[in-house]
Design a protein around this motif. Sequence first.
Motif, PDB file in Angstrom:
ATOM      1  N   ARG A 143       0.731  -1.177   0.027  1.00 16.48           N
ATOM      2  CA  ARG A 143       0.169   0.096   0.035  1.00 16.48           C
ATOM      3  C   ARG A 143       0.780   1.240  -0.017  1.00 16.48           C
ATOM      4  O   ARG A 143       0.201   2.385  -0.238  1.00 16.48           O
ATOM      5  N   ALA A 189      -3.673   6.092   9.253  1.00 20.01           N
ATOM      6  CA  ALA A 189      -4.796   6.277   8.281  1.00 20.01           C
ATOM      7  C   ALA A 189      -4.207   7.297   6.933  1.00 20.01           C
ATOM      8  O   ALA A 189      -3.887   8.188   7.269  1.00 20.01           O
ATOM      9  N   SER A 190      -4.694   6.923   5.929  1.00 22.87           N
ATOM     10  CA  SER A 190      -4.375   7.717   4.565  1.00 22.87           C
ATOM     11  C   SER A 190      -4.877   9.072   4.873  1.00 22.87           C
ATOM     12  O   SER A 190      -4.221   9.946   4.488  1.00 22.87           O
ATOM     13  N   SER A 191      -6.009   9.275   5.484  1.00 25.44           N
ATOM     14  CA  SER A 191      -6.825  10.557   5.535  1.00 25.44           C
ATOM     15  C   SER A 191      -5.840  11.483   6.380  1.00 25.44           C
ATOM     16  O   SER A 191      -5.535  12.526   6.110  1.00 25.44           O
ATOM     17  N   THR A 212      -6.277   2.383   5.422  1.00 22.30           N
ATOM     18  CA  THR A 212      -7.668   2.687   5.878  1.00 22.30           C
ATOM     19  C   THR A 212      -7.921   1.714   6.983  1.00 22.30           C
ATOM     20  O   THR A 212      -7.247   0.690   7.084  1.00 22.30           O
ATOM     21  N   PRO A 213      -8.725   1.988   8.057  1.00 27.25           N
ATOM     22  CA  PRO A 213      -8.993   1.084   8.836  1.00 27.25           C
ATOM     23  C   PRO A 213      -9.283  -0.232   8.762  1.00 27.25           C
ATOM     24  O   PRO A 213      -9.491  -1.208   9.385  1.00 27.25           O
ATOM     25  N   SER A 214     -10.031  -0.468   7.618  1.00 19.59           N
ATOM     26  CA  SER A 214     -10.527  -1.703   7.210  1.00 19.59           C
ATOM     27  C   SER A 214      -8.902  -2.463   6.688  1.00 19.59           C
ATOM     28  O   SER A 214      -9.577  -3.832   6.631  1.00 19.59           O
ATOM     29  N   ASP A 215      -8.319  -1.984   6.552  1.00 21.67           N
ATOM     30  CA  ASP A 215      -6.919  -2.932   6.023  1.00 21.67           C
ATOM     31  C   ASP A 215      -6.704  -3.801   7.223  1.00 21.67           C
ATOM     32  O   ASP A 215      -6.558  -3.384   8.355  1.00 21.67           O
ATOM     33  N   TRP A 233      -3.964  -2.983  10.340  1.00 18.35           N
ATOM     34  CA  TRP A 233      -3.599  -1.437  10.116  1.00 18.35           C
ATOM     35  C   TRP A 233      -3.244  -0.682  11.592  1.00 18.35           C
ATOM     36  O   TRP A 233      -2.403   0.257  11.422  1.00 18.35           O
TER      37      TRP A 233
END
Length: 214
Positions: free
Chosen positions: A13, A193-195, A180-183, A186
């Motif tokens: 990622r 987080a990417s954000s 992302t938290p779903s990865d 993580w």
Amino acid sequence: MHKWSMVQTFLERQAAAGQTLTDHGFVGTFYLISNCLDQPGYLSMAQAYTLEENGHEIGGHTRTHPDLTTLPSAEQKVEICGGRTDLLDGGFKPPVSFAYPYGRFDASARAAVASCGFTNARTTLLNGPESLPPADAWATIATLYPVSTGPSVSQMKQTIIAAEAGGNKWVQILWHDIVTPSDPGWDDGYSQASSEFAAFLTWLQGEVGAGRVI
């Protein structure tokens, strides 16, 4: 003067993280485990080439990511020099930066890094920021955050602001991944987080524009 740099390792990622850096006008150092390239879950050769083409630095992180302090000196050299040779054979620019796996090193590992053609190495045994110039080019110090939470935007801002006040500091921030938290995985304590990553870079652009950071 205060210098900032971001350092990452090898997960798939991070190709997207490299693009986020590019979009914000920054470059990072991506330390690659040579035997992991093109393996499931890791950066592909094509992704790594793109990172370098976009101005990011490709550094060495051994062939297989062992704790170097558990190996005899001959095996240390195979891991360190071999990883660098693999990257050269793969067509990358000669790597000059090295990251010790787990941040751990001893005298023979340090000597191997120097003899293999690297000009600097990063450890996590101490907590930064590093001085400018570094006190020890073969053990430059990353800035660490609590593994229970990983780096947050507010923590990173505080680190930068404190370093600005200190003068002649080098903040190296370490990420394993931008997610992302779903990865899966993580929350390993070295991911963000990417954000939040993008929000931090946007803030950092302002610090650079104001002349407080290079």
